[in-house]
Design an enzyme around this catalytic site. Sequence first.
Site, mmCIF file in Angstrom:
data_model
loop_
_atom_site.group_PDB
_atom_site.id
_atom_site.type_symbol
_atom_site.label_atom_id
_atom_site.label_comp_id
_atom_site.label_asym_id
_atom_site.label_seq_id
_atom_site.Cartn_x
_atom_site.Cartn_y
_atom_site.Cartn_z
ATOM 1 C CD GLU A 189 76.812 -13.528 -51.620
ATOM 2 O OE1 GLU A 189 76.480 -12.975 -52.665
ATOM 3 O OE2 GLU A 189 76.530 -13.788 -50.833
ATOM 4 C CG HIS A 207 57.143 -0.965 -49.246
ATOM 5 N ND1 HIS A 207 56.294 -1.729 -49.312
ATOM 6 C CD2 HIS A 207 56.519 0.198 -48.601
ATOM 7 C CE1 HIS A 207 55.205 -1.484 -48.504
ATOM 8 N NE2 HIS A 207 55.328 -0.214 -48.248
ATOM 9 C CB THR A 210 73.930 -18.904 -47.953
ATOM 10 O OG1 THR A 210 74.599 -17.887 -48.869
ATOM 11 C CG2 THR A 210 75.365 -19.586 -47.234
#
Length: 189
Positions: free
Chosen positions: A86, A183, A16
Amino acid sequence: MAQLYYKYGTMNSGKTIEILKVAHNYEEQGKPVVIMTSALDTRDEFGVVSSRIGMRREAVPISDDMDIFSYIQNLPQKPYCVLIDECQFLSKKNVYDLARVVDDLDVPVMAFGLKNDFQNNLFEGSKHLLLLADKIDEIKTICQYCSKKATMVLRTENGKPVYEGDQIQIGGNETYIPVCRKHYFNPDI
């Protein structure tokens, strides 16, 4: 010649802020842009793009059935660029509309978003942008646990990793963590 750009990254990679920077650069030169975002993104406010460092700006919300091509075509002034935040939440139709904006109106489109969800599946918008984009770039960030490149998003709930559930759950730092592959499968939680 205009192109369709797809710029993807994990959570917290600066997508963004990049949109806001690009918009500022165009507008500093007197060149108008259009900023749009998925109507699903209501983290801060409907019709607003907002970065985690506090910068924000109004944006045109995109619904699944919106005719983006007609919207851009009918603007009183042709934009120099269309910026989408988005974009992972866009429908197939939305993405094909963006390609038409590039091809038929000769307006560059830069779409920013996640590539894969917390289950490591492509979002609908991401899938179609990977198919149609002229240029694809990764916006990099680091794993929260080891500082290697983050390539996945880990969803957490009450401090525990979550690997099942609805694909779309709007959230931020309290819900999603950028992680490397190691992870993702073995988080240090």
